[in-house]
Design an enzyme around this catalytic site. Structure first.
Site, PDB file in Angstrom:
ATOM      1  N   ASP A   1      24.251  49.557 -25.820  1.00  0.00           N
ATOM      2  CA  ASP A   1      23.511  50.116 -24.691  1.00  0.00           C
ATOM      3  C   ASP A   1      24.412  50.436 -23.508  1.00  0.00           C
ATOM      4  OD1 ASP A   1      21.211  50.002 -26.124  1.00  0.00           O
ATOM      5  OD2 ASP A   1      20.204  48.504 -24.882  1.00  0.00           O
TER       6      ASP A   1
ATOM      7  N   LYS B   1      15.407  40.484 -35.671  1.00  0.00           N
ATOM      8  CA  LYS B   1      14.805  39.231 -35.197  1.00  0.00           C
ATOM      9  C   LYS B   1      14.988  39.168 -33.682  1.00  0.00           C
ATOM     10  CE  LYS B   1      14.832  34.190 -35.749  1.00  0.00           C
ATOM     11  NZ  LYS B   1      15.175  33.819 -34.355  1.00  0.00           N
TER      12      LYS B   1
ATOM     13  N   SER C   1      19.387  38.241 -34.956  1.00  0.00           N
ATOM     14  CA  SER C   1      19.212  37.391 -33.785  1.00  0.00           C
ATOM     15  C   SER C   1      20.373  37.528 -32.796  1.00  0.00           C
ATOM     16  CB  SER C   1      19.041  35.941 -34.237  1.00  0.00           C
ATOM     17  OG  SER C   1      18.588  35.123 -33.183  1.00  0.00           O
TER      18      SER C   1
END
Length: 406
Positions: A310, A324, A299
């Site tokens: 990224d 999740k 999460s």
């Protein structure tokens, strides 16, 4: 049909009439097309019929109020494993846990393929000290077999009075293991830090709550002061971090980024569709970073790892994360109650959804057998923890940031 049950039926009919008025613009308006999913008078009658049968024939007597609350719980629970109706006490528990503590055994769980899996034991908790591990499957609490379709009931049974005893049976590699422990106040808002080597810092985040970003910032400042200068590199350890408050994950990510999207989310309502972006200012001023993750990273911790990965800001090292990628929103109701609903899917800056798949690390390094202790009192094992050893070696190697493009 009893007088009280008739009164409840009247309420249902009133609700139906209210919906008709609000949708149709008034009883005198043109007829409103009703699809098969709309609440109908027949469905209201069915509900009352079932309610009457349960009250009359169930082996245990049960009152109207309890039956109605059970119906509400079932309606919300059937949406997905994370959605939940919260009574006043349960809502208080959630608010307390986001600020740093709650009473229980300290274990985060999730329903996966019809079984209740341990996402991670909270650092320093009774569950962690007893030897419960990420990936264990909870099969019984106090010798009562758990129902995977009643996840929140299982969580509730693991909560309780501080000092009270509890036994939790887990399945691991086909073997049943019984863990006996005492419930206690579990501190979940925690950050541990230390210098791994001159100019190289280590920060461990146990869970994300309202104060986590401030704690991480303070920890890095303290490490720089101890080092008598800016850090050359940092290991951010998110292993076995089950997540927590989304805004906290955004704020932690923002500490290390100068610009760009951190996370975006998409849902049905306007409030559930949003994008969070970084502000100028990198607390490390571009120094090398390695983020440690494993199957217990879930999460909010995946939001941080995904954003830093990224943007090429950090090397992600370890094993695949939990996966999740859903956002839950707690919505207050009357009399101190609330519902927790899954309102959005979230996406990493690259636009990927990691739900069910997790984040793939840049460098795959398996964990140490026995799951190294990462208690908040410190005592990290710099020699036996293979992932930590590899992370420090990567930071100390020239051109670590270039390895992000490998």
């Amino acid at each position: 049909m009893s007088l009280k049950t008739r009164a409840i039926l009247v309420v249902f009919i009133g609700l139906i009439m209210g919906v008709s008025l609000s949708v149709g613009g008034g009883l005198a308006s043109a007829p409103v097309a009703v699809n098969d999913d709309d609440l109908t008078l027949e469905q209201a009658r069915l509900f009352l019929e079932v309610m009457e049968r349960v009250k009359a024939d169930d082996v245990a007597p049960i009152g109207d109020a309890e039956l109605m609350e059970s119906a509400i719980r079932g309606m919300v629970r059937d949406l997905d494993a994370q959605s939940q109706y919260l009574d006043a006490e349960e809502y208080r528990d959630i608010r307390v846990s986001t600020t740093g503590s709650y009473t229980g055994i300290g274990v985060e769980v999730a329903e996966v393929e019809g079984r209740i899996h341990v996402v991670t034991p909270i650092l320093g908790s009774p569950a962690a000290r007893s030897g419960v591990r990420s990936g264990d499957v909870i099969v019984a609490v106090d010798d009562v077999v758990v129902d995977p379709e009643r996840l929140q009931d299982t969580i509730g049974r693991m909560r309780g009075r501080p000092g009270s005893r509890i036994s939790v049976t887990v399945e691991r590699e086909g073997e049943h293991i019984i863990h006996s422990m005492r419930r206690e106040t579990v501190r979940v808002a925690s950050v541990y830090s230390e210098l791994l080597a001159p100019a190289y810092g280590y920060v461990r985040v146990g869970q994300f709550n309202e104060s986590t970003a401030r704690e991480v910032s303070r920890a890095i400042d303290d490490l720089a002061e101890e080092n008598e200068g800016l850090l050359t590199g940092l290991v951010l350890d998110l292993r076995n971090n089950p997540g927590g408050v989304l805004d906290s994950a955004v704020d932690v990510s923002d500490l290390f980024l100068d610009a760009g999207v951190i996370v975006s989310a998409d849902g049905r309502s306007a409030e559930s569709r949003f994008t969070r972006s970084a502000h100028h200012g990198d607390i490390l001023d571009g120094s090398g970073m390695v983020v440690l993750v494993n199957e217990g990273s879930a999460s909010a911790s995946e939001i941080v790892a995904g954003a830093l990965q990224d943007h090429g800001r950090a090397l992600v090292l370890g094993t695949n994360t939990f996966g999740k990628g859903l956002v839950q929103t707690v919505m207050p109701l009357s009399k101190g109650r609330a519902i927790k609903l899954t309102t959005s899917h979230y996406y990493t800056p690259s636009g990927d959804s990691i739900h069910g798949t997790g984040i793939t690390p840049d460098i795959y390094v398996t964990g140490t057998d026995g799951h190294p202790s990462l208690s908040l009192s410190g005592l990290i094992d710099r020699e036996a923890d293979a992932q930590l050893v590899e992370a420090l070696q990567r930071l100390e190697s020239p051109g670590v940031m270039h390895s992000l493009a490998e």
